[in-house]
Design an enzyme around this catalytic site. Structure first.
Site, PDB file in Angstrom:
ATOM      1  N   SER A 297      13.615  -5.103   6.697  1.00  0.00           N
ATOM      2  CA  SER A 297      14.694  -4.174   6.395  1.00  0.00           C
ATOM      3  C   SER A 297      14.609  -3.694   4.957  1.00  0.00           C
ATOM      4  O   SER A 297      14.518  -4.497   4.028  1.00  0.00           O
ATOM      5  CB  SER A 297      16.047  -4.846   6.601  1.00  0.00           C
ATOM      6  OG  SER A 297      16.361  -4.945   7.947  1.00  0.00           O
TER       7      SER A 297
ATOM      8  N   HIS B 203      22.741  -3.372   4.616  1.00  0.00           N
ATOM      9  CA  HIS B 203      22.963  -4.684   5.230  1.00  0.00           C
ATOM     10  C   HIS B 203      22.136  -5.790   4.588  1.00  0.00           C
ATOM     11  O   HIS B 203      22.419  -6.968   4.787  1.00  0.00           O
ATOM     12  CB  HIS B 203      22.713  -4.628   6.748  1.00  0.00           C
ATOM     13  CG  HIS B 203      21.282  -4.552   7.157  1.00  0.00           C
ATOM     14  ND1 HIS B 203      20.645  -3.364   7.470  1.00  0.00           N
ATOM     15  CD2 HIS B 203      20.351  -5.510   7.335  1.00  0.00           C
ATOM     16  CE1 HIS B 203      19.410  -3.608   7.824  1.00  0.00           C
ATOM     17  NE2 HIS B 203      19.202  -4.910   7.745  1.00  0.00           N
TER      18      HIS B 203
ATOM     19  N   ASP C  79      23.576   3.002   5.977  1.00  0.00           N
ATOM     20  CA  ASP C  79      22.888   1.725   5.754  1.00  0.00           C
ATOM     21  C   ASP C  79      21.884   1.818   4.606  1.00  0.00           C
ATOM     22  O   ASP C  79      20.782   1.293   4.691  1.00  0.00           O
ATOM     23  CB  ASP C  79      22.185   1.245   7.029  1.00  0.00           C
ATOM     24  CG  ASP C  79      21.824  -0.241   6.950  1.00  0.00           C
ATOM     25  OD1 ASP C  79      22.422  -0.946   6.130  1.00  0.00           O
ATOM     26  OD2 ASP C  79      20.934  -0.681   7.711  1.00  0.00           O
TER      27      ASP C  79
END
Length: 458
Positions: free
Chosen positions: A216, A111, A141
């Site tokens: 992230s 993402h 992911d």
């Protein structure tokens, strides 16, 4: 939103470690050698291996296409509600980890780099390189990048995440809010977390980290400076930290990135069973003395499990010698293996433990998609069983009562024939059509009892 808590794939695990030593070696906070316990020596070797990532790109925004059958209802509206879908510029920040210094390979979250047309990676010493996307896997992911024209990098060694235990200390490193490299610390709160609807395949490390946007893709390391996970998400009531963060285990990172490097994609295997979490009552009724494992409700005909002799009522307790505690863990372990891989399952059946070799079949949704798999097509289909219809389209052969698919409006016997203006003839068509419109409202065209209707998928 789940139980009043939102789960955000925004980044980051930030944790809290305090140095501990016995009373015989520490006096007023000092170690025996007179130094205050510190993570600094370890971090000096690790920080160069964690990078900041900035991306630019374009993504579709606003509306969805009006099917031809409904166009007369919206005169003058063009091709979409509000306006036609447009490509809009966007910028985003994240983190990454160098896992191969020789080849300039960096792992991050899918993402972070999704829809990116430009990816730049900044090292801890402020050097900056352009990067290209080697491959990406939205179901876990994870994404793999390769730096261009790089010089002298530092990599972080991957640890064996299967050896982790609750209570182990952990340190998170990332780029929260674009502030620059930041270190936080804490402990591992839980292992094997799943069912959070963050990703399709979940087997998370849970930490008590302070999670922040921008972390992230950053590193979760042990006190040796080895990578134990990639920080990926938080659970929060309104976007703020409540001490529940999630990281993708390093062993999953290893298997996925190896496939991305070799093939550019993950062609995952399928076991071919539907099941549930084993509980005390279920275990007792089958004469099993433990309360952990994966209970097999149904074996899909023609699947690898069916061909190997797995039966309904079996309790799967291990895969390749690794103990299985939940059905979600089994699913994650299988899904990181490539189709055609042989795995050894340990099952409990009729009071005995058996080892059964299973060759994983292809999970690219050929002629059927079980309740276990339909969630990978869309969360809205979770609980439905799909099959390719004889005359074209995708038939809904079963819908679990109270499931997401039932709430979405699917019924047994429905034939899915299109997504927006695209025709759907097979399960693969359905999957690809929904991937193209991901993040936008879609109209699913269905034939039901001889008539045609649309169900809106948000």
């Amino acid at each position: 939103m789940k139980k009043a808590f939102a789960v955000y794939a925004l980044g980051v695990a930030a944790l809290c470690v305090t140095g501990q030593a016995s009373a015989t070696t520490v006096v007023e906070g000092l170690a025996a050698d007179g130094k205050i316990p510190s993570l600094s020596p370890m971090l000096k070797t690790v920080l160069p291996g964690v990078v900041n990532i900035s991306v630019k790109g374009k993504k579709d925004v606003q509306g969805f296409a009006i099917p031809d059958e409904f166009r007369f209802m919206f005169p003058g509206m063009g091709d979409a509600f509000g306006s036609a879908p447009q490509k809009r510029d966007f910028q985003a920040l994240g983190s990454g980890v160098i896992i191969n210094a020789k080849d300039g390979l960096v792992v991050t979250n899918h993402h972070v780099v999704a829809d990116a047309t430009e990816i730049k990676v900044q090292l801890s010493d402020t050097r900056e390189y352009e990067a290209k996307l080697v491959g990406s896997d939205p179901h876990t992911d994870l994404a793999l990048l390769k730096l261009k024209n790089f010089k002298k990098l530092t990599q972080i060694t991957l640890s064996d995440s299967d050896k982790l235990e609750v209570g182990d200390f952990a340190v998170a490193i990332g780029n929260p809010y674009g502030l620059g490299q930041t270190v936080t610390s804490g402990i591992i709160s839980a292992l094997g977390r799943s069912g959070l609807n963050i990703e399709n395949i979940e087997n998370f490390i849970q930490t008590d980290a302070a999670i922040n946007s921008g972390n992230s893709g950053g590193a979760l390391v042990n006190l040796k400076g080895e990578l134990i996970g990639i920080n990926t998400a938080i659970m929060a009531p309104s976007g703020g930290n409540i001490g529940i963060g999630f990281a993708i285990p390093s062993n999953m990172v290893k298997t996925v990135t190896e496939q991305l490097l070799k093939y550019g994609e993950v062609k995952r295997g399928m076991l071919g069973v539907q099941g549930t979490q084993l509980n005390a009552d279920l275990a007792e009724s089958f004469g099993y003395e433990e309360n952990s494992g994966a209970f097999v409700n149904e074996v899909i005909k023609g699947s690898g499990a069916d061909k190997a002799g797995i039966k309904s009522g079996d309790i799967i307790t291990a895969i390749n010698g690794k103990k299985i505690t939940t059905f979600g863990q089994l699913r994650a372990e299988v899904a990181t293996q490539r189709a055609g891989t042989k795995v050894k399952l340990t099952v409990f059946r009729d009071g005995k433990s058996l080892d059964i070799d299973v060759v994983l079949s292809d999970s690219s949704f050929g002629t059927t998609a079980s309740k276990e798999e339909t969630k990978q097509i869309s969360p809205a289909f979770d609980g439905a069983t799909l099959t390719n219809a004889k005359n074209g389209g995708v038939e809904v052969t079963d819908v679990a009562q109270g499931s997401m698919a039932a709430r979405f409006g699917l019924r047994k016997g429905d034939i899915i024939t299109g997504v927006n203006r695209s025709d759907v003839k097979t399960i693969n068509d359905l999957k690809k059509s929904l991937e193209k419109v991901k993040g936008r409202i879609s109209a699913i065209r269905i034939n039901r009892n001889g008539g045609t209707l649309y169900i809106t998928l948000k």
